[in-house]
Design a protein around this motif. Structure first.
Motif, PDB file in Angstrom:
ATOM      1  N   LEU A 136      -5.052  -2.782   0.377  1.00 41.80           N
ATOM      2  CA  LEU A 136      -3.687  -3.317   0.366  1.00 41.80           C
ATOM      3  C   LEU A 136      -3.456  -4.189   1.596  1.00 41.80           C
ATOM      4  CD1 LEU A 136      -1.145  -2.863  -1.491  1.00 41.80           C
ATOM      5  CD2 LEU A 136      -0.348  -1.354   0.314  1.00 41.80           C
ATOM      6  N   LYS A 137      -3.023  -5.420   1.381  1.00 41.50           N
ATOM      7  CA  LYS A 137      -2.773  -6.357   2.476  1.00 41.50           C
ATOM      8  C   LYS A 137      -1.478  -7.129   2.215  1.00 41.50           C
ATOM      9  CE  LYS A 137      -6.629  -5.957   4.965  1.00 41.50           C
ATOM     10  NZ  LYS A 137      -6.653  -5.630   6.392  1.00 41.50           N
ATOM     11  N   ASN A 138      -0.939  -7.682   3.287  1.00 39.11           N
ATOM     12  CA  ASN A 138       0.227  -8.560   3.197  1.00 39.11           C
ATOM     13  C   ASN A 138       1.415  -7.894   2.516  1.00 39.11           C
ATOM     14  OD1 ASN A 138      -1.158 -10.875   4.349  1.00 39.11           O
ATOM     15  ND2 ASN A 138      -2.269 -10.969   2.418  1.00 39.11           N
ATOM     16  N   TYR A 139       1.633  -6.639   2.868  1.00 32.74           N
ATOM     17  CA  TYR A 139       2.776  -5.936   2.306  1.00 32.74           C
ATOM     18  C   TYR A 139       3.307  -4.950   3.331  1.00 32.74           C
ATOM     19  CZ  TYR A 139       5.833  -3.724  -1.074  1.00 32.74           C
ATOM     20  OH  TYR A 139       6.949  -3.258  -1.718  1.00 32.74           O
ATOM     21  N   HIS A 140       4.644  -4.858   3.429  1.00 32.25           N
ATOM     22  CA  HIS A 140       5.244  -3.920   4.374  1.00 32.25           C
ATOM     23  C   HIS A 140       5.238  -2.522   3.749  1.00 32.25           C
ATOM     24  CE1 HIS A 140       8.411  -6.606   2.530  1.00 32.25           C
ATOM     25  NE2 HIS A 140       8.551  -5.496   1.819  1.00 32.25           N
ATOM     26  N   LEU A 141       4.548  -1.596   4.392  1.00 32.94           N
ATOM     27  CA  LEU A 141       4.303  -0.269   3.834  1.00 32.94           C
ATOM     28  C   LEU A 141       5.294   0.791   4.301  1.00 32.94           C
ATOM     29  CD1 LEU A 141       0.414  -0.105   4.224  1.00 32.94           C
ATOM     30  CD2 LEU A 141       1.679  -0.299   2.096  1.00 32.94           C
ATOM     31  N   GLY A 142       6.194   0.438   5.223  1.00 36.18           N
ATOM     32  CA  GLY A 142       7.026   1.447   5.873  1.00 36.18           C
ATOM     33  C   GLY A 142       7.763   2.358   4.917  1.00 36.18           C
TER      34      GLY A 142
END
Length: 552
Positions: free
Chosen positions: A55-61
């Motif tokens: 998973l890249k380029n995504y805000h995971l918070g």
């Protein structure tokens, strides 16, 4: 306010006689967050809808918090997402707005009005649709969602909690420069890149301009120190999850939102005006072009803001020097200007309309400005005028609320997972982990089913529903989010389409092996060129809706 907000969420994800229903965009966005949180809860950073890729380029918070709460409480992720967190988030936003305005403005009356506008702020879209068609709808007619849809975008709602908390600690730090408030401010602001990247950009931009102002005005480095700490933490977290293969997230495309606002029939849709403004631009008639684009911008701004326009009174008082300018005020003003300027000149690569989310923060802070301004006006009014004006505001807000909430209140939802398909997905969820291959999303069949709600999720949009319900990675699913994150999903889609037509048995079987496919999930009527036995597939589940196969 909290009760009105949670109506957009609380009915989704629950079992009904027809299956599991999903109202509004919950049938896509909610399903994606459930799939991602399921993946994170089992300790995987693999993209759940693009197996084999990190998973890249995504805000995971938000999704990390959702997964953590699931592991901590054992409550189903779907229940946490639709029934639990909406209540917590909506209450926290209201409480924090009230505390923030009390601390900033030292006025409980201003804080109450600000909180009211944050919960019930709406644009003029419903008035336009009523005059045109005699119905109350059109929440996003001028492109932006309104207050009532805040929880439909949980990362946005969570970012508001972080932004407000950070601003409260920043205010306390500026009044009492202790290390405790300093660290709390930079940690909260620093985490924003993984909560909502748009919020991080706005906060860092605001801190930057506020730092310049305080340095030039009084050689004060307090805000600059917060900027440095927040910037360092944001950059670290950004680089940690950045893909080297993706560049140019934002693309220079001035006034895309203004042109589409006028040209799209599902927006304001003033075709003659669109034709005129683009003709002036292409013909290099710059005076007429500037005038027409200026009018389009005013329509965009006022249409989205609704009664929030009264918030400009705050700026009038600033210009008249009736409000003292300081670094914190510069921070606030800078944020709202950046929030409107970026979508006016940039669109997001792959999904151009996504940059409208910057504008959500503009509307949020203008809700606060409007509440403060209304408080001033009401306090100075005579009792009768005060009563009448308050009543008119309430009527406007109720109609605005109805224009949004009616999409979440019908008996039947827009999308669903039928009981039969839920049984199949539940069976697959009980099997060992493995990659699932599904049939490509058919947008033409989905279009044919638009007028027959509730639509099965496979006829609603390209969603992550197989991954979400089975807690397994899928070879290709949810093309919408893959596009936003910048994956080369079209190449994989072509591979899948070619495999379904493949006439070489060896190549067909090798495809499954090379891509580590463990399960094949087919709706009735779906199949490949070769039979299941020829492909090395063993049927492990069948009902009237779904066939599931395991790869030998």
């Amino acid at each position: 306010g909290s009760l009105s907000w949670i109506l957009t969420m609380i009915r989704s994800g629950i079992k009904y006689p027809f299956g599991y229903g999903y109202w509004g965009p919950n049938g896509h966005d909610g399903i994606w967050h459930i799939a991602l949180s399921n993946s994170l809860s089992r300790g995987s950073l693999e993209n759940p809808v693009f197996s084999g890729e990190i998973l890249k380029n995504y805000h995971l918070g938000f999704d990390i918090i959702l997964a953590f709460l699931h592991k901590l409480t054992s409550i189903q992720i779907s229940i946490l997402y639709f029934q639990v967190l909406p209540v917590i988030f909506s209450l926290l936003v209201g409480i924090l707005v009230y505390k923030y305005v009390c601390l900033w403005r030292e006025s409980k009356n201003e804080a109450l009005w600000a909180t009211f506008f944050v919960y019930f702020g709406c644009g003029f879209g419903f008035i336009v649709t009523f005059l045109r068609d005699g119905i109350f709808t059109g929440e996003s007619m001028f492109w932006s969602q309104q207050s009532f849809s805040t929880l439909v975008n949980p990362p946005f709602a969570l970012s508001l909690i972080f932004v407000l908390s950070g601003l409260i600690f920043l205010l306390k730090y500026l009044k009492d420069p202790s290390i405790k408030y300093y660290l709390l401010a930079i940690i909260i602001f620093g985490l924003l890149i993984q909560i909502k990247a748009y919020a991080a950009i706005l906060i860092l931009g605001g801190l930057f301009f506020a730092s310049i102002y305080t340095f030039l005005k009084s050689k004060n480095f307090s805000i600059f120190k917060v900027l440095l700490g927040s910037l360092f933490l944001n950059l670290f977290l950004y680089l940690l999850f950045k893909s080297d293969g993706v560049t140019n997230v934002f693309v220079w495309q001035p006034f895309w939102f203004l042109e589409t606002l006028m040209s799209y029939s599902d927006r304001f849709g003033w075709e003659r005006f669109y034709s005129a403004m683009t003709t002036y631009r292409m013909g290099e008639l710059w005076l007429k072009a500037s005038l027409s684009y200026g009018i389009a911008f005013i329509i965009f701004l006022i249409g989205n803001m609704g009664l929030r326009v009264v918030g400009f009174l705050l700026f009038i008082k600033i210009f008249k020097n009736k409000i003292k300018i300081n670094g914190f005020l510069v921070l606030m003003v800078s944020m709202v200007f950046i929030a409107v300027l970026i979508p006016m000149f940039f669109v997001q690569n792959g999904t151009p309309w996504n940059t409208i989310q910057f504008f959500y923060y503009y509307l949020f802070f203008f809700s606060i400005f409007a509440g403060i301004s209304i408080s001033w006006l009401v306090e100075k009014s005579k009792p009768l005028i005060k009563t009448v004006s308050t009543l008119l505001i309430l009527i406007f807000m109720v109609l605005g609320a109805w224009s949004t909430l009616q999409h979440y209140l019908p008996k039947l939802p827009q999308s669903m997972v039928s009981n039969k398909e839920y049984d199949a997905l539940s069976f697959l969820a009980s099997k060992p982990i493995g990659v699932v291959l599904t049939y490509p999303f058919d947008k033409y069949k989905a279009r044919e089913a638009e007028n027959f709600p509730p639509r099965p999720l496979y006829l609603y949009d390209s969603t992550a529903y197989v991954s979400a319900f089975t807690n397994k990675p899928v070879f290709l699913e949810d093309e919408v989010n893959l596009n936003i994150m910048g994956y080369r999903w079209k190449d994989r889609l072509l591979e899948i389409e070619n495999w379904y037509k493949e006439k070489d048995q060896v190549k067909a079987r090798d495809f499954l092996k090379i891509n580590n496919i463990t399960y094949v999930y087919w709706l009735k009527g779906q199949r490949a060129f070769f039979g299941e036995g020829q492909l090395g597939l063993t049927k492990i589940f069948e009902n009237s809706t779904v066939d599931i196969f395991q790869v030998e």
